[in-house]
Design an enzyme around this catalytic site. Structure first.
Site, PDB file in Angstrom:
ATOM      1  N   SER A   1       0.875  -1.180   0.000  1.00 51.26           N
ATOM      2  CA  SER A   1       0.000   0.000   0.000  1.00 51.26           C
ATOM      3  C   SER A   1       0.906   1.222   0.000  1.00 51.26           C
ATOM      4  O   SER A   1       2.096   1.119   0.337  1.00 51.26           O
ATOM      5  CB  SER A   1      -0.839  -0.011   1.285  1.00 51.26           C
ATOM      6  OG  SER A   1      -1.429   1.245   1.514  1.00 51.26           O
TER       7      SER A   1
ATOM      8  N   TYR B   1      -2.144  -0.257  10.591  1.00 53.69           N
ATOM      9  CA  TYR B   1      -2.186  -0.776   9.213  1.00 53.69           C
ATOM     10  C   TYR B   1      -0.858  -0.501   8.510  1.00 53.69           C
ATOM     11  O   TYR B   1      -0.287  -1.380   7.859  1.00 53.69           O
ATOM     12  CB  TYR B   1      -3.359  -0.130   8.469  1.00 53.69           C
ATOM     13  CG  TYR B   1      -3.485  -0.528   7.024  1.00 53.69           C
ATOM     14  CD1 TYR B   1      -3.777  -1.849   6.678  1.00 53.69           C
ATOM     15  CD2 TYR B   1      -3.319   0.402   5.999  1.00 53.69           C
ATOM     16  CE1 TYR B   1      -3.898  -2.230   5.345  1.00 53.69           C
ATOM     17  CE2 TYR B   1      -3.444   0.032   4.665  1.00 53.69           C
ATOM     18  CZ  TYR B   1      -3.735  -1.276   4.343  1.00 53.69           C
ATOM     19  OH  TYR B   1      -3.856  -1.643   3.027  1.00 53.69           O
TER      20      TYR B   1
HETATM   21  N1  LIG Z   1      -8.813  -0.733  -1.248  1.00 48.03           N
HETATM   22  C1  LIG Z   1      -7.809   0.078  -0.967  1.00 48.03           C
HETATM   23  O1  LIG Z   1      -8.002   1.309  -0.885  1.00 48.03           O
HETATM   24  C2  LIG Z   1      -6.413  -0.460  -0.800  1.00 48.03           C
HETATM   25  C3  LIG Z   1      -5.340   0.436  -0.839  1.00 48.03           C
HETATM   26  C4  LIG Z   1      -4.041  -0.037  -0.673  1.00 48.03           C
HETATM   27  C5  LIG Z   1      -3.822  -1.393  -0.470  1.00 48.03           C
HETATM   28  N2  LIG Z   1      -4.884  -2.259  -0.421  1.00 48.03           N
HETATM   29  C6  LIG Z   1      -4.591  -3.677  -0.192  1.00 48.03           C
HETATM   30  O2  LIG Z   1      -5.158  -4.426  -1.238  1.00 48.03           O
HETATM   31  C7  LIG Z   1      -5.435  -5.749  -0.784  1.00 48.03           C
HETATM   32  C8  LIG Z   1      -6.831  -6.151  -1.233  1.00 48.03           C
HETATM   33  O3  LIG Z   1      -7.762  -5.289  -0.640  1.00 48.03           O
HETATM   34  P1  LIG Z   1      -9.135  -4.881  -1.346  1.00 48.03           P
HETATM   35  O4  LIG Z   1      -9.149  -3.412  -1.433  1.00 48.03           O
HETATM   36  O5  LIG Z   1      -9.378  -5.675  -2.555  1.00 48.03           O
HETATM   37  O6  LIG Z   1     -10.137  -5.256  -0.151  1.00 48.03           O
HETATM   38  P2  LIG Z   1     -11.384  -6.249  -0.067  1.00 48.03           P
HETATM   39  O7  LIG Z   1     -12.288  -6.016  -1.234  1.00 48.03           O
HETATM   40  O8  LIG Z   1     -11.909  -6.090   1.306  1.00 48.03           O
HETATM   41  O9  LIG Z   1     -10.724  -7.690  -0.243  1.00 48.03           O
HETATM   42  C9  LIG Z   1      -9.970  -8.279   0.778  1.00 48.03           C
HETATM   43  C10 LIG Z   1      -9.821  -9.745   0.454  1.00 48.03           C
HETATM   44  O10 LIG Z   1      -9.058 -10.358   1.509  1.00 48.03           O
HETATM   45  C11 LIG Z   1      -9.707 -11.542   1.908  1.00 48.03           C
HETATM   46  N3  LIG Z   1      -9.439 -11.850   3.306  1.00 48.03           N
HETATM   47  C12 LIG Z   1      -9.626 -11.036   4.394  1.00 48.03           C
HETATM   48  N4  LIG Z   1      -9.291 -11.681   5.521  1.00 48.03           N
HETATM   49  C13 LIG Z   1      -8.887 -12.921   5.148  1.00 48.03           C
HETATM   50  C14 LIG Z   1      -8.432 -14.059   5.864  1.00 48.03           C
HETATM   51  N5  LIG Z   1      -8.307 -14.064   7.201  1.00 48.03           N
HETATM   52  N6  LIG Z   1      -8.110 -15.173   5.164  1.00 48.03           N
HETATM   53  C15 LIG Z   1      -8.237 -15.198   3.819  1.00 48.03           C
HETATM   54  N7  LIG Z   1      -8.650 -14.155   3.093  1.00 48.03           N
HETATM   55  C16 LIG Z   1      -8.983 -13.034   3.750  1.00 48.03           C
HETATM   56  C17 LIG Z   1     -11.195 -11.273   1.674  1.00 48.03           C
HETATM   57  O11 LIG Z   1     -11.879 -12.488   1.432  1.00 48.03           O
HETATM   58  P3  LIG Z   1     -12.842 -13.220   2.504  1.00 48.03           P
HETATM   59  O12 LIG Z   1     -13.553 -12.148   3.256  1.00 48.03           O
HETATM   60  O13 LIG Z   1     -13.706 -14.069   1.628  1.00 48.03           O
HETATM   61  O14 LIG Z   1     -11.907 -14.029   3.333  1.00 48.03           O
HETATM   62  C18 LIG Z   1     -11.162 -10.458   0.396  1.00 48.03           C
HETATM   63  O15 LIG Z   1     -11.192 -11.314  -0.727  1.00 48.03           O
HETATM   64  C19 LIG Z   1      -5.226  -5.734   0.735  1.00 48.03           C
HETATM   65  O16 LIG Z   1      -3.984  -6.322   1.042  1.00 48.03           O
HETATM   66  C20 LIG Z   1      -5.206  -4.241   1.078  1.00 48.03           C
HETATM   67  O17 LIG Z   1      -4.416  -3.980   2.206  1.00 48.03           O
HETATM   68  C21 LIG Z   1      -6.169  -1.827  -0.588  1.00 48.03           C
END
Ligand SMILES: NC(=O)c1ccc[n+]([C@@H]2O[C@H](COP(=O)([O-])OP(=O)(O)OC[C@H]3O[C@@H](n4cnc5c(N)ncnc54)[C@H](OP(=O)(O)O)[C@@H]3O)[C@@H](O)[C@H]2O)c1
Length: 269
Positions: free
Chosen positions: A146, A159
């Site tokens: 991130s 975070y």
């Molecule tokens: N969205 C943003 O603004 C942003 C910015 C910078 C970085 N990121 C990073 O991008 C990545 C993806 O995030 P996203 O934005 O796509 O969020 P998201 O839509 O909430 O997706 C998160 C994913 O992680 C999975 N997950 C959560 N806890 C888990 C666990 N204990 N075991 C297995 N899977 C788990 C969830 O699946 P289940 O709930 O089905 O387990 C979901 O598929 C993350 O690492 C986040 O830190 C996001």
């Protein structure tokens, strides 16, 4: 045929957001995708989408913080060919709250998912990644970090700490495994339009932080950039001008960044 044809790509957190978009993006390029996450119904919906674009897909649900699940998921990914061309460590969770009140057990839980799980899954996958590297010259571990992997802001201490630590582990790992042909790509998105903020832990009842001036990217845009960076063999991908500016400021203008983050802290009181 494209460059990613018939590659095997394991994606964690594939049931939502960036992971879902990566699954569809890689499937469109002919890769065999292996999808994981905890929620079976959400995963099934993504499997349907991947098949809808003609993709071959395997699905193995599991919790990334559980060692038995990690072992089972890697075994499933290796079952078809014994090789793994790309491992995307994407599963993660946010945490918004003042560093003054972080609950230690929450911090440990966050690290277990955002930091320890990607490292451990990579360890378990190294043999399969090595086979792919021998067969095709290279394999890639993608660490979804991130902008907070290089810049910490108010209410984002926990975070950011989990992502700073992931960045450090990734840098060490990259150097250690480079000779075996396995690359490590660290990805630094800024704000992305996914359920991430809604699902994050908040300790102060306030919504997640949206940095001033940052464009919100779509998950599809970020996924496309990630896939291109893997194909190019990049070491780091900063997905937007906002991330590049913040990352630059953290290295070359730290006092200006301290001024900005103090103002952000004033606004979030
Ligand atoms: N969205 C943003 O603004 C942003 C910015 C910078 C970085 N990121 C990073 O991008 C990545 C993806 O995030 P996203 O934005 O796509 O969020 P998201 O839509 O909430 O997706 C998160 C994913 O992680 C999975 N997950 C959560 N806890 C888990 C666990 N204990 N075991 C297995 N899977 C788990 C969830 O699946 P289940 O709930 O089905 O387990 C979901 O598929 C993350 O690492 C986040 O830190 C996001």
């Amino acid at each position: 045929m494209t460059e990613t044809s018939r590659q095997v790509v394991l994606i964690t957190g594939a049931s939502s957001g960036i992971g879902r978009a990566l699954a569809v993006g890689w499937a469109r390029r002919g890769a065999i995708t292996v999808l994981t996450g905890r929620h079976v119904e959400a995963l099934d919906a993504v499997v349907g989408e991947v098949r809808g674009v003609g993709g071959e897909v395997l699905c193995e649900a599991g919790d990334m913080t559980c060692e038995a699940d990690r072992v089972r998921i890697v075994a499933r990914a290796l079952a078809p060919t014994g090789r793994l061309d790309v491992l995307v460590n994407n599963a993660g969770r946010g945490y918004y709250g003042s560093a003054r009140t972080i609950v230690p057990a929450d911090l440990e839980g966050l690290f277990a998912l955002n930091t320890v799980a990607p490292l451990r899954l990579t360890q378990l996958a190294l043999e399969g990644l090595g086979h792919a590297a021998v067969a095709s010259g290279h394999a890639t571990v993608v660490m979804i970090s991130s902008v907070t992997g290089v810049v910490a802001a108010p209410r984002l201490g926990a975070y950011a700490a989990s992502k700073f630590a992931l960045e450090a582990l990734s840098a060490a790992l990259r150097a250690e495994i480079a000779a075996s042909g396995i690359r490590v790509l660290v990805v630094r998105p800024g704000p992305v339009d996914t359920p991430f903020r809604a699902r994050a832990t908040t300790t102060d009842g306030q919504p997640g932080v949206r940095p001033p001036g940052a464009r919100v990217q779509s998950a599809d845009e970020v996924a496309e950039l990630v896939i291109r960076a893997v194909v190019r063999g990049d070491a780091v991908l900063e997905t937007s001008a906002f991330v590049k500016a913040a990352s630059f400021a953290s290295r070359l203008m730290p006092s200006a960044l301290r001024w900005v983050t103090r103002r952000m802290a004033g606004r979030s009181k």
